[in-house]
Design a protein around this motif. Structure first.
Motif, PDB file in Angstrom:
ATOM      1  N   GLY A   1      -9.713 -12.554 -10.857  1.00 22.24           N
ATOM      2  CA  GLY A   1      -9.063 -12.350  -9.915  1.00 22.24           C
ATOM      3  C   GLY A   1      -8.366 -11.881  -9.211  1.00 22.24           C
ATOM      4  O   GLY A   1      -6.463 -11.861  -9.628  1.00 22.24           O
ATOM      5  N   THR A   2      -8.716 -10.500  -9.952  1.00 23.31           N
ATOM      6  CA  THR A   2      -7.782  -8.911  -9.483  1.00 23.31           C
ATOM      7  C   THR A   2      -7.903  -8.459  -8.760  1.00 23.31           C
ATOM      8  O   THR A   2      -9.645  -8.435  -8.396  1.00 23.31           O
ATOM      9  N   LYS A   3      -7.583  -7.032  -7.985  1.00 22.87           N
ATOM     10  CA  LYS A   3      -7.744  -5.703  -7.460  1.00 22.87           C
ATOM     11  C   LYS A   3      -8.911  -5.482  -8.468  1.00 22.87           C
ATOM     12  O   LYS A   3      -8.472  -5.156  -9.568  1.00 22.87           O
ATOM     13  N   VAL A   4      -9.592  -5.179  -8.217  1.00 22.70           N
ATOM     14  CA  VAL A   4     -10.637  -3.779  -8.584  1.00 22.70           C
ATOM     15  C   VAL A   4      -9.496  -3.136  -9.288  1.00 22.70           C
ATOM     16  O   VAL A   4      -8.999  -2.036  -8.370  1.00 22.70           O
ATOM     17  N   GLN A   5      -9.799  -2.321  -9.758  1.00 19.24           N
ATOM     18  CA  GLN A   5      -8.521  -1.103 -10.969  1.00 19.24           C
ATOM     19  C   GLN A   5      -9.227  -0.197 -11.168  1.00 19.24           C
ATOM     20  O   GLN A   5     -10.895   0.253 -10.863  1.00 19.24           O
TER      21      GLN A   5
ATOM     22  N   ASN B   1     -10.189   3.013   0.351  1.00 19.89           N
ATOM     23  CA  ASN B   1      -9.815   2.355   1.013  1.00 19.89           C
ATOM     24  C   ASN B   1      -7.867   1.927   0.403  1.00 19.89           C
ATOM     25  O   ASN B   1      -6.934   1.239   0.455  1.00 19.89           O
ATOM     26  N   ASP B   2      -7.691   1.947  -1.214  1.00 22.60           N
ATOM     27  CA  ASP B   2      -6.813   1.552  -2.448  1.00 22.60           C
ATOM     28  C   ASP B   2      -6.138   3.163  -2.327  1.00 22.60           C
ATOM     29  O   ASP B   2      -6.111   3.834  -2.404  1.00 22.60           O
ATOM     30  N   THR B   3      -5.022   2.872  -1.600  1.00 23.89           N
ATOM     31  CA  THR B   3      -3.904   3.760  -1.282  1.00 23.89           C
ATOM     32  C   THR B   3      -3.170   3.797  -2.775  1.00 23.89           C
ATOM     33  O   THR B   3      -2.954   5.390  -2.856  1.00 23.89           O
ATOM     34  N   THR B   4      -3.525   3.562  -3.534  1.00 24.97           N
ATOM     35  CA  THR B   4      -2.523   3.712  -5.434  1.00 24.97           C
ATOM     36  C   THR B   4      -3.748   4.241  -5.969  1.00 24.97           C
ATOM     37  O   THR B   4      -3.291   5.187  -7.406  1.00 24.97           O
ATOM     38  N   SER B   5      -4.378   4.640  -4.750  1.00 24.92           N
ATOM     39  CA  SER B   5      -6.275   5.025  -6.165  1.00 24.92           C
ATOM     40  C   SER B   5      -6.352   6.776  -5.949  1.00 24.92           C
ATOM     41  O   SER B   5      -5.759   7.416  -5.095  1.00 24.92           O
ATOM     42  N   LYS B   6      -7.023   7.564  -7.337  1.00 24.53           N
ATOM     43  CA  LYS B   6      -6.533   8.562  -7.665  1.00 24.53           C
ATOM     44  C   LYS B   6      -7.947   9.229  -6.452  1.00 24.53           C
ATOM     45  O   LYS B   6      -7.568  10.451  -5.421  1.00 24.53           O
ATOM     46  N   ILE B   7      -8.206   8.360  -6.056  1.00 22.62           N
ATOM     47  CA  ILE B   7      -9.296   9.304  -4.618  1.00 22.62           C
ATOM     48  C   ILE B   7      -8.867   8.801  -3.895  1.00 22.62           C
ATOM     49  O   ILE B   7      -8.936  10.481  -3.010  1.00 22.62           O
TER      50      ILE B   7
ATOM     51  N   ASP C   1      -5.680  -9.275  -2.164  1.00 22.82           N
ATOM     52  CA  ASP C   1      -5.585  -7.758  -2.326  1.00 22.82           C
ATOM     53  C   ASP C   1      -6.100  -7.018  -0.724  1.00 22.82           C
ATOM     54  O   ASP C   1      -5.081  -6.194  -0.107  1.00 22.82           O
ATOM     55  N   LEU C   2      -7.613  -7.511  -0.990  1.00 22.58           N
ATOM     56  CA  LEU C   2      -8.459  -7.170   0.261  1.00 22.58           C
ATOM     57  C   LEU C   2      -7.963  -7.447   1.094  1.00 22.58           C
ATOM     58  O   LEU C   2      -7.702  -6.668   2.409  1.00 22.58           O
ATOM     59  N   HIS C   3      -7.013  -8.545   1.526  1.00 21.72           N
ATOM     60  CA  HIS C   3      -6.890  -9.302   2.781  1.00 21.72           C
ATOM     61  C   HIS C   3      -5.463  -8.842   3.603  1.00 21.72           C
ATOM     62  O   HIS C   3      -4.854  -8.604   4.665  1.00 21.72           O
ATOM     63  N   SER C   4      -5.013  -7.897   2.057  1.00 19.55           N
ATOM     64  CA  SER C   4      -3.158  -7.763   2.389  1.00 19.55           C
ATOM     65  C   SER C   4      -3.543  -6.320   3.196  1.00 19.55           C
ATOM     66  O   SER C   4      -2.431  -6.337   3.688  1.00 19.55           O
ATOM     67  N   ARG C   5      -4.219  -5.442   3.281  1.00 20.21           N
ATOM     68  CA  ARG C   5      -4.645  -4.100   3.582  1.00 20.21           C
ATOM     69  C   ARG C   5      -5.118  -4.710   4.805  1.00 20.21           C
ATOM     70  O   ARG C   5      -4.988  -3.539   5.474  1.00 20.21           O
ATOM     71  N   MET C   6      -5.448  -5.113   5.592  1.00 14.49           N
ATOM     72  CA  MET C   6      -6.535  -6.192   6.416  1.00 14.49           C
ATOM     73  C   MET C   6      -5.567  -5.690   7.911  1.00 14.49           C
ATOM     74  O   MET C   6      -4.680  -6.450   7.264  1.00 14.49           O
TER      75      MET C   6
END
Lengths: 1048, 543
Positions: free
Chosen positions: A978-982, A1005-1011, B509-514
């Motif tokens: 139930g969490t985001k993909v770390q 798309n994860d703005t916090t990610s290293k990539i 989390d996915l929806h919050s960025r959408m």
């Protein structure tokens, strides 16, 4: 354009060979293998089968096949009788363990499925290696399932049972007076203890009563690749026969003279990650790396300055550096060109006093003594070089080995145990004749080797993944090895056998024995009991982590080290700068994938191309191209231009008919041959490559890998199986981007990584517009919607070691295709590492020196390694041309491949700008052409397959899926939690195995990610971005720390 | 080889078992029972009313430890409570690792409360009603035996059999001859006391059974005597036979409607054929007569075949239309048939052990995940290993019971014995041998290798019921493939099913960025289907 350099993959491309140009236009250089399906023309004409008959058979075949399909087979599901608690079918378990094969060492993580080990990666938590492994370690899991392993104990070559062997060997031990153990470097306390129970020297008191055994006085440690000269030098300098540990993380200047510390020199796994940390141009400082060497080595390709020199000059270079640093030594003068390079190196060293490393690959004691002197002058001991926490992985002593062989040949050895080495192969005839004089010889080989064939008894050892053991690679640091599968065959661990043959430990298992050792020796020695924990807690933690580290405070190390070092007598050393006899100076080396021989019988490793020559399945002589032309040899690679054969003679010993391969950057007057080859792979009839060990010279009791060689042409040619000339980039100039540190630090992005602009016509004017504003395709929303998986590859960190390729093969069930198919350009690897040579040939240097350089760009090219796999383009060319929509785009940015839909038109491969798609030509799992080499053709070899990835059938296209099975599993774990993909939780096989962390995988798309940071980095670019396919793989421009002034 | 049984006969059995089941249900509902009786019939298989542990914990003092409300909830569905994270429930589950079966639908709240009240004071006299029953029953021998059987089943059967075989305690065959009634009364009511008194026999037994004391039983002397009478003369074969006839008596008639219809159809066809022949004859004779009258000779068709030919040649258009229709109908049928290749809906192989899901999942209401535990956290649902079977079947041996499997009656003990054989387990000594072999079950649901299906994705994340794909397994005695398991079937569901995004941080989390517009596009129909988040893409299942 980022720079004006010219990049070329092979000499064919550099010289614009017409044949090459023609073949480079073909995606698939071979004709269709119709003959193999239908027989040749003659048989076809003589055949009585008419067209009518054919149609009849076809019709019947179709009907029969569809009828057979209606009756589906009964599938059985067999559960465990008693399910082990830790195993859940369908879920992988990971165990921390250790890999050591006598040469390579690394703490590893073993992935098992339903109790089967299927994948090996480095243990990223390891304090010593930080997860670095090499391709040999990654491929070791395949050798577990090798059907050619010894399955029973042997007596005189015939299978027997353990009872017989035990009884007879116990008797031989009891009767034997002189019992010797010839072993690879032993740095396992428990192993030493266990071996000492049978081979330890018996000690008696004056009355003649048995008092016990002395540990290891009868052990002769022997490294097949000897570091004996270096160890001898260290014994003189440090009063301790040990290899120091090098801290590359703090080294601002690295000078390597003939030491390939990234490929095969000493403890590469301990250096790689640290080295890569110093190669980041965004840090405060970036290391400067000088490499003086004869063969083009992996380290040489990554050096900022590489100087091709002859091995006989290594001593000259070292002595000159020492002299220029203020040391007193009799240094012969170097030639003018070399002189300037040495001066530059010395300047760099002086700039980085106390934070530099000077190393040399020579096995000559005198040269190593001078190297120690240099490091002492620079104040490196205690800073970058640690002799207190020294490395134990190499302890071989050539003098002792020679003495043992002498003793054996006199018939004085009653019982000889051979563990972890194959001296009959690496020492040769001298050892073989000596072995025949030994009364009882016992080999612990896992697979039959040249030594085991000659031994009275063979007591097959377990594979490393079936064994318990402990290791002490560095003082104060221990690792544990634990079995991840029960022994597959009737084998027994060597240590366990020794315990069985002893008088007091008959009934103790080796596991209990290790625990006893830790309880009574290791823990008390390291004062672990001062912590308020009991033994079991410590033990369990060490077993879980795979390692335990007792650190010593740094200040103390520094203080103790400096008082340790005692470099005297260098001034009396006489360095002989003269060359050796013969036509060429031969430097015997090791290939990155086969190594000293451990990988020689592993098909995965044989098929992994050498990082520099890109040759598979063979060893060969490397020679400078211009010298080859002088001798009239063919300098090109491939099936259509086979290599010439020569024989190489050293001191009367010859290896016959070995192909010659052109190696740009090879020092003139030198040649190189890789050791370790000449073993039988799989079920092949003939050994692969040539055994070059006979050419190794024994000089003054120490082994030398630099010898004088005479070469003679041999009639005939040999087609080398090389991958490099296939799949070129068609002369596009935006593939590799490279700059210097000075340019990069100036901060003008346009200078080193300009954006692609396209000229367009707007309102009667020519406007240059960013490439992003043009699009052939309808916009496909990718930003901020769901995931968008991507990869970034830091070309500064990538050293080209090819571990990722092996790891990818293991993860994705990539078939082995064999020498013949590689020659045709049909290797199935999902990823490759493109090696580009570059020169300053067309640089705008109008000076005479500039023009001279253009004359022969192959003299000393610079090298770039670029991992290349499916780029998962958002606007992929392959997808639009597929007639059956077998390759489509996912909304997570992946270019998907549905094999069951693919009909094999190969349009996609033709339209791929990166040439990363592979056509599956054969049924590799069944076709008898591959029986000899493809491990998946027997039941045992199939056990290594990853059950989460389908085994592709003949006639489909395949390619990198970005390990979609891992992405799906990672997403599922996140959903369940139930969490985001770390960030970092999902790793592809290549990124997980990369020893230098050059490959980063994640969600763009994860703005916090290293990539995400990498994507927006100033150095980030995409390969062939101007065609607008918008790949999801980003490369970071390579930055070289070239010296400011022109030193050449 | 396997027989793939007729689907129709299965549905009959289904209906049948449903009827039987509802009868049982009704009976339970109708009879009002005291707390003790409910306890005895439902709980004693696993629990003592004392502090001793059997399968589950001893229930002495449970009323002080737990609130009534908690108790009711627990008994009805303990797993739900564990899942909800109730602290006591989780602790209990962790301690015992075996989930308690759910009594939802078996016991009403009132009944559970009755049990609770009984447990609050188990030593109290049974209600007057019950005493009366006992008194009345003991008036005759038969009644005594019946009562004895009842008491035995409630109190003793967890540990003893009436045969010679050992369960937990010794088999009780011939106990009347071995021991005096007086001794037995003492022993049963308080064996530790008897042992402490130094009785030789008592101590011998105590030592023989590894000093495991028999818990003192809260039974009256009357009841013990009844039990002893029952052990002496158990109802035995007679009763089993009676039960069997009973079962047959309630069976619905075997011949079903379709056979009747078939016979009727054949009769009609034969009748019509005869009619046709007769009609043809009269037509010919009429035509001949007409021809004679007009003076012509009749040269039309005489036989029925000739008549048909004549008819066809005169109506070629109609025939052509019929042929075309038949051709296309055949083509459609062929296509349908071809689409069914490799689809094994209704596949119902015979398994090595006649395991009835109807009994385990249906009657006993054992949660699917109890046996197929890896469905929640692995790709495969997992076929339970035999140690899972033994969790219950160490105690439950099914002696004298029968069950229905594929429409036929089988003795239960025989099938349970198969588990013991596979495990090389001796139920008398309770020891496992070395010659253990795995059960080779036949896989019912076979997905092709190139299709990746994950149970945990659907069960844990998607919160799907097992029945969505596997059908009403709790009603199947022989498990069969309920769904076609074709790609079209998968996709259909992915198109319709909305994703269980509620309260899952991953989706939040996915929806919050959408971006808003995209969100609106998806939410047009008010739900996010699997399809809308990429659930129909190739690489979601094929790699």
């Amino acid at each position: 354009m980022a720079n004006s350099k010219k990049y070329w993959k092979g000499l064919e491309q550099l010289n614009n060979d017409p044949k090459f140009l023609a073949s480079s236009r073909n995606e698939f250089p071979e004709e269709l293998p119709v003959d193999q399906f239908l027989g040749d023309k003659e048989t076809l004409e003589n055949s009585s089968t008419s067209r009518r008959d054919f149609l009849k058979y076809l019709g019947f075949g179709v009907a029969a096949a569809s009828l057979a399909a209606c009756e589906s087979p009964v599938t059985k599901a067999i559960p465990y009788i008693n399910k082990p608690e830790e195993i859940t079918p369908g879920k992988a378990n990971y165990y921390a363990s250790t890999y050591y094969d006598g040469n390579d060492f690394a703490p590893i993580l073993v992935k098992t499925r339903e109790g089967r080990p299927i994948h090996v990666i480095g243990n990223k938590e390891s304090k010593l290696t930080k997860g670095a492994i090499n391709s040999r370690i990654a491929a070791s899991v395949l050798s577990l399932y090798d059907n050619n392993r010894l399955k029973n104990p042997l007596k005189n070559g015939k299978a027997t049972d353990w009872k017989t062997v035990d009884a007879e060997i116990t008797k031989a031990i009891a009767e034997g007076k002189n019992i010797k153990l010839l072993t690879s470097s032993l740095f396992s306390d428990s192993t030493k203890q266990a071996f000492s129970k049978v081979a330890g020297e018996k000690v008696y008191d004056i009355q003649g009563n048995f008092k016990g055994v002395k540990i290891d006085t009868n052990f002769v440690e022997y490294d097949e690749i000897s570091y004996s000269g270096m160890l001898d030098a260290n014994e003189t300098t440090f009063n301790k026969r040990a290899i120091p540990t090098y801290n590359f993380e703090k080294a601002k200047t690295i000078i390597s003279v003939g030491a390939d510390f990234m490929g095969n020199w000493l403890d590469t796994t301990m250096y790689l990650n640290d080295y890569a940390q110093t190669r980041k141009p965004d840090n405060d400082w970036m290391s400067k790396h000088f490499q003086f060497e004869a063969n083009m080595s992996l380290s040489g390709t990554n050096a900022d300055v590489r100087v091709p020199v002859k091995p006989s000059e290594y001593g000259v270079i070292v002595a000159n550096i020492y002299k220029q640093l203020g040391g007193s030594v009799d240094a012969p003068a170097a030639n003018a060109n070399l002189e300037s390079k040495i001066a530059a190196a010395v300047k760099a060293l002086k700039d980085a006093k106390g934070s530099s490393i000077v190393i040399c690959g020579s096995n000559n004691k005198n040269i190593q003594l001078i190297v120690n002197g240099i490091n002492q002058l620079l104040g490196n001991y205690g800073n970058t070089i640690n002799i207190i926490n020294h490395s134990n992985t190499k302890a071989g002593n050539d003098t002792k080995v020679n003495a043992l062989v002498e003793e054996m040949s006199k018939g004085e050895v009653d019982v000889l145990f051979v563990y972890g080495v194959d001296p009959a192969r690496s020492i040769g005839d001298k050892f073989i004749s000596a072995l025949s004089k030994v009364k009882t010889s016992v080999s612990f080989a896992t697979k039959e080797n040249e030594t085991s064939k000659l031994c009275t008894y063979v007591c097959p050892d377990n594979h490393a993944l079936e064994s318990w053991n402990d290791y002490n690679p560095v003082d104060g640091y221990f690792t544990l090895q634990q079995p991840t599968i029960s022994p597959l065959f009737n084998t027994r661990q060597a240590q366990e056998s020794c315990l069985k043959w002893s008088s007091d430990y008959k009934n103790i298992s080796y596991y209990d024995f290790i625990k006893e050792t830790w309880k009574n020796i290791i823990f008390p020695d390291n004062e672990i009991y001062t912590l308020d924990l009991n033994f079991n807690e410590h033990w369990n933690k060490a077993l879980h982590d795979g390692e335990i580290c007792f650190e010593i405070p740094h200040a103390e190390v520094l203080e103790r080290t400096t008082s340790f070092v005692n470099v005297t007598g260098i001034s009396s050393i006489k360095i002989d700068g003269a060359g050796v006899d013969g036509d060429f100076e031969l430097e015997l080396t090791q290939n990155a994938s086969v190594g000293a021989g451990a990988g020689a019988d592993n098909p995965w490793l044989q098929e992994t191309p050498d990082p520099i020559t890109k040759v598979t399945w063979d060893n060969y002589v490397t020679m400078h191209p211009s010298e080859m032309k002088e001798r009239g040899y063919n300098t090109q690679l491939g099936q259509e231009s086979p290599a010439n054969l020569i024989s190489v003679t050293v001191n009367g010993k010859t290896i016959d008919s070995i192909p010659v391969v052109a190696q740009p950057g090879q020092a003139k007057g030198t040649i190189g041959i890789a050791l370790g080859y000449g073993k039988v792979v799989g079920n092949m009839a003939e050994p692969t490559g040539k055994n070059a060990y006979p050419l190794v010279e024994n000089k003054d009791g120490v082994v030398s890998y630099y010898v004088g060689a005479t070469i003679v042409d041999v009639a005939g040619t040999y087609p080398i199986a090389a991958t490099q000339t296939h799949q070129t980039v068609m002369g596009r100039d935006s593939v590799v981007r490279e700059t210097t540190l000075a340019t990069y630090k100036k901060g003008n992005k346009e200078a080193y990584n300009p954006e692609h602009k396209l000229a367009t016509h707007e309102n009667g004017q020519t406007v240059k517009k960013n490439i992003k504003e043009f699009d052939l395709w309808k916009a496909h929303p990718v930003e901020n919607i769901g995931h968008r998986w991507g990869m970034s590859i830091d070309m500064n960190a990538c050293i080209g070691c090819s571990t990722c390729i092996t790891s990818c093969n293991s993860e994705n069930n990539v078939p082995v295709v064999g020498k013949d198919e590689v020659r045709r350009g049909r290797e199935m690897h999902w990823m490759r590492i493109d090696r580009y040579y570059s020169t300053d040939a067309d640089i705008e240097d109008k000076s005479i020196a500039g023009y001279r350089k253009m004359e022969d760009p192959a003299d000393n090219p610079q090298v770039v390694h670029q991992p290349m796999m499916c780029q998962h383009c958002n606007h992929a060319g392959c997808e639009t041309v597929c007639p059956v929509a077998a390759t489509t785009h996912s909304n997570e940015g992946l270019n998907m491949m549905a094999y069951n839909r693919c009909i094999g038109t190969r349009y996609c491969a033709n339209n791929c700008a990166y040439k990363v798609r592979r056509f599956n030509w054969f049924n590799y799992m069944a076709y008898d052409k591959f029986t000899e080499i493809n491990p998946s053709q027997d039941d045992l070899g199939r056990m290594v397959l990853n059950p989460d990835v389908v085994v592709r059938a003949r006639g489909v296209m395949e390619k990198c899926s970005m390990c979609v099975q891992r992405i799906q599993a990672g997403k599922l774990d996140a959903k369940k939690a139930g969490t985001k993909v770390q960030d970092g939780a999902i790793q592809t096989a290549c990124s997980a195995s990369c020893p230098t962390n050059a490959i980063t995988f994640g969600d763009l798309n994860d703005t916090t990610s290293k990539i995400n940071g990498d994507m927006n980095h100033n150095r980030a670019y995409r390969v062939i971005e101007e065609v607008g396919q918008q790949p999801n793989v980003y490369y970071l421009t390579k930055v070289r720390n070239e010296p400011q002034e022109n030193i050449s | 080889m396997n027989k793939i049984s007729d689907i129709k006969s299965k549905s009959v059995i289904l209906k049948l078992s449903l009827i039987c089941f509802s009868f049982l249900f009704l009976q339970i509902k109708l009879t009002a029972q005291s707390g003790e009786e409910i306890f005895n019939t439902n709980c004693t298989a696993c629990h003592f009313a004392t502090a001793d542990r059997l399968v589950g914990p001893g229930l002495l003092g449970v009323t002080e430890k737990r609130a009534q409300e908690w108790f009711v909830k627990w008994v009805k569905d303990s797993q739900k409570m564990v899942a909800e994270g109730d602290k006591d429930a989780v602790a209990l589950f962790e301690e015992y690792q075996i989930p308690m079966q759910s009594f939802e639908g078996v016991l009403t709240d009132a009944e559970i409360i009755a049990v609770y009240d009984y447990l609050a004071n188990p030593e109290a006299k049974p209600t007057s009603e019950a005493t009366d029953e006992v008194a009345a029953a003991s008036s005759t021998d038969d009644a005594l035996i019946t009562q004895g059987q009842k008491v035995f089943k409630a109190n003793c059967s967890a540990c003893h059999s009436i045969g010679a075989n050992k369960v937990v305690g010794p088999g009780l065959q011939g106990i009347n001859d071995k021991r005096s009634e007086e001794w037995l009364l003492k022993w049963i009511k308080n064996s530790p006391e008897l042992i402490a008194s130094g009785d030789a026999d008592a101590n011998a037994i105590f030592n023989e059974y590894n000093k495991m004391p028999m818990p003192p039983q809260a039974v009256s002397d009357e009841e013990i005597r009844a039990v002893l009478a029952y052990i002496k003369t158990p109802p035995g074969q007679k009763e089993v036979a009676a039960e069997k006839t009973d079962a047959q008596g309630t069976d619905v008639p075997k011949d079903d409607n379709s056979t009747v219809m078939l016979i009727l159809l054949v009769v009609v066809i034969v009748f019509a054929a005869i009619l046709l022949v007769l009609l043809n004859k009269s037509r010919v004779s009429i035509a001949k007569a007409v021809a004679e009258k007009t003076g012509d000779t009749y040269n039309g068709p005489i036989t029925l075949a000739e008549a048909c030919k004549h008819l066809i040649s005169n109506n070629k258009g109609i025939v052509a239309v019929i042929v075309i229709i038949l051709f296309f109908a055949g083509l459609v049928d062929l296509m349908d048939g071809a689409m069914q290749i490799g689809v094994h809906q209704g596949y119902k192989p015979e398994q090595p052990i006649k395991f009835s899901h109807q009994i385990h999942a249906g009657l006993d209401k054992i949660d699917c995940n109890y046996c197929h535990s890896s469905a929640r956290h692995s790709k495969t649902s997992g076929i339970p290993s035999l140690n899972v079977c033994m969790n219950c079947h160490l105690y439950i041996k099914g002696e004298g019971k029968t069950f229905t499997y594929n429409g036929e009656e089988y003795p239960m003990a025989e099938e349970i014995q198969k588990i013991y054989t596979y495990l090389d387990f001796d139920p008398n000594t309770g020891k496992y041998g070395d010659n253990q072999t795995p059960v080779k079950w036949i896989k019912v649901h076979n997905l092709p290798d190139h299709a990746f299906f994950s149970h945990q994705q659907h069960v844990t994340v998607g919160k799907q019921q097992c029945q969505t794909c596997h059908g009403p397994v709790q009603e199947m005695d022989v498990v069969e493939q309920f769904s076609p398991l074709t790609m079209g079937w998968c996709i259909q569901c992915h198109k319709e099913t909305s994703v269980a995004t509620q309260g899952n941080g991953y989706y939040d989390d996915l929806h919050s960025r959408m971006p808003e517009e995209f969100k609106n596009k998806i939410m047009q129909d008010g739900k996010i289907t699997v399809n809308e988040i990429g659930g129909m893409e190739c690489a979601k299942c094929h790699y």
